[in-house]
Enzyme design. Structure first.
Site, short mmCIF file in Angstrom:
data_model
loop_
_atom_site.label_atom_id
_atom_site.label_comp_id
_atom_site.label_asym_id
_atom_site.label_seq_id
_atom_site.Cartn_x
_atom_site.Cartn_y
_atom_site.Cartn_z
N HIS A 195 -1.39 -1.33 -4.36
CA HIS A 195 -2.66 -0.96 -3.58
C HIS A 195 -2.51 0.69 -3.23
O HIS A 195 -1.77 1.42 -2.88
CB HIS A 195 -2.87 -1.60 -2.28
N GLY A 207 -0.82 1.84 9.77
CA GLY A 207 -0.42 1.67 11.10
C GLY A 207 -1.14 1.44 12.30
O GLY A 207 -0.82 1.49 13.38
N SER A 230 0.75 -1.32 -0.14
CA SER A 230 0.09 -0.02 0.15
C SER A 230 0.84 1.20 0.13
O SER A 230 1.57 1.54 0.81
CB SER A 230 -0.81 0.17 1.13
N GLY A 252 -8.94 4.67 6.84
CA GLY A 252 -8.35 6.19 7.11
C GLY A 252 -7.04 6.23 7.25
O GLY A 252 -6.52 7.46 6.91
N MET A 256 -12.35 -4.92 5.51
CA MET A 256 -11.36 -4.14 6.09
C MET A 256 -11.11 -4.40 7.69
O MET A 256 -11.99 -5.13 8.20
CB MET A 256 -11.94 -2.59 6.34
N MET A 314 -8.65 8.97 -0.48
CA MET A 314 -9.42 9.34 0.51
C MET A 314 -9.75 10.82 0.46
O MET A 314 -8.92 11.71 -0.10
CB MET A 314 -8.57 9.27 2.07
N ASP A 344 -7.26 -5.79 4.63
CA ASP A 344 -6.57 -4.47 4.58
C ASP A 344 -6.64 -3.78 5.87
O ASP A 344 -7.77 -3.44 6.44
CB ASP A 344 -7.37 -3.64 3.50
N ASP A 369 -4.75 3.98 -2.09
CA ASP A 369 -5.58 4.44 -1.09
C ASP A 369 -6.02 5.89 -1.27
O ASP A 369 -5.30 6.74 -1.03
CB ASP A 369 -5.21 4.39 0.46
N HIS A 397 -8.36 1.83 -4.23
CA HIS A 397 -9.35 1.50 -2.95
C HIS A 397 -9.85 2.91 -2.69
O HIS A 397 -9.27 3.69 -2.11
CB HIS A 397 -8.53 0.96 -1.66
N MET A 434 -11.98 5.39 -0.93
CA MET A 434 -12.36 5.59 0.28
C MET A 434 -13.02 6.96 0.22
O MET A 434 -12.53 7.97 0.73
CB MET A 434 -11.54 5.56 1.44
C1 DX5 Z 1 -6.48 2.13 5.55
C2 DX5 Z 1 -6.00 1.84 4.13
C3 DX5 Z 1 -4.85 0.54 4.04
C4 DX5 Z 1 -3.54 1.21 4.72
C5 DX5 Z 1 -3.04 -0.08 5.42
O1 DX5 Z 1 -7.53 2.72 5.37
O2 DX5 Z 1 -7.05 1.26 3.43
O3 DX5 Z 1 -4.92 0.33 2.96
O4 DX5 Z 1 -2.58 1.51 3.79
O5 DX5 Z 1 -1.98 0.25 6.08
P1 DX5 Z 1 -1.14 -0.53 7.33
O6 DX5 Z 1 -0.88 -2.03 6.48
O7 DX5 Z 1 -0.07 0.14 7.71
O8 DX5 Z 1 -2.33 -0.89 8.36
ZN ZN Z 2 -6.77 0.23 1.47
#
Ligand code: DX5
Ligand code: ZN
Length: 224
Positions: free
Chosen positions: A39, A151, A15, A148, A143, A43, A181, A41, A72, A74
């Site tokens: 991947h 980490g 990601s 959001g 999820m 947002m 994810d 993300d 993805h 969001m």
């Molecule tokens: C969170 C994202 C994830 C994020 C995961 O909303 O959709 O794709 O990058 O990050 P880690 O792997 O650090 O939990």
């Molecule tokens: Zn994601």
């Protein structure tokens, strides 16, 4: 840049949310296009309390790697944006069931654009919310954190949803892949794999490690 994209699980999807964008090309190159997905993300500060990037960055990624781009979204009302993300180079577009006024129309728009079709569920959303659409999906994203931020801590209790999706798919003869994810690291990836997950998104566990290549190799091993 055409390559044979991997569609046979297990697949790890680094990601880029956790990547260093001042070294975007090098970070993307960590993913092997023959094995991994990338991947992305997206947002919007509305569907989730964070803001990342839009089609311009997906387009840049498209120029820099031949890897499968797993986008993805969001964002609220993603129907407005699916054509733009597809044009930017998305190979798969995943929308949240909670974000769509008309889920069926949104998934149909993704399909019509030629991308693979994904549907995502927040931790609090039951599998039942996706059931009307599962037969036509290429990907179900369960999820394992609140969307959001990278980490966060993996929510083991979401494995019941993964197991229910595996069972639903077997009963109905559907074909979607199951992606997890959030909080995926070698230990939690093993748990998710045992529950039936097939695509493993990982941000911190790859890009926030001292050697992302080795971290990715370790994750590949964990889900084998
Ligand atoms: C969170 C994202 C994830 C994020 C995961 O909303 O959709 O794709 O990058 O990050 P880690 O792997 O650090 O939990
Ligand atoms: Zn994601």
């Amino acid at each position: 840049m055409e390559t044979s994209h991997p569609l046979t699980p297990p697949i790890v999807a680094p990601s880029i949310l956790s990547a260093d964008f001042s070294r975007f090309a090098a970070e993307l190159a960590v993913a092997d296009p023959e094995r991994e997905w990338v991947h992305c993300d997206v947002m919007d500060y509305h569907f989730v309390p964070n803001l990342t990037f839009g089609p311009i960055v997906v387009r840049a990624a498209r120029k820099l790697t031949s890897a499968f781009l797993d986008v993805h979204l969001m964002i609220e009302e993603p129907l407005r944006s699916v054509a733009e993300f597809r044009a930017a180079g998305a190979d798969e577009i995943t929308v949240h069931v909670e974000a769509c006024a008309d889920v069926a129309a949104t998934l149909a728009a993704v399909r019509a654009g030629g991308a693979r079709v994904g549907l995502a569920l927040k931790p609090g959303t039951p599998l039942a919310a996706a059931e009307p659409y599962l037969a036509d999906l290429d990907l179900l994203l369960v999820m394992t954190v609140e969307p959001g931020f990278g980490g966060q801590v993996f929510m083991t209790e979401q494995m019941a949803k993964v197991e229910a999706a595996v069972e639903w798919r077997a009963r109905r003869g559907a074909h979607f892949l199951i992606e997890v994810d959030g909080g995926i690291a070698p230990d939690t990836a093993r748990i998710a794999r045992a529950a039936g997950a097939e695509v493993f998104v990982a941000g911190h566990a790859i890009y926030r490690q001292s050697n992302p290549e080795i971290a990715l190799a370790t994750l590949r091993q964990a889900v084998r």
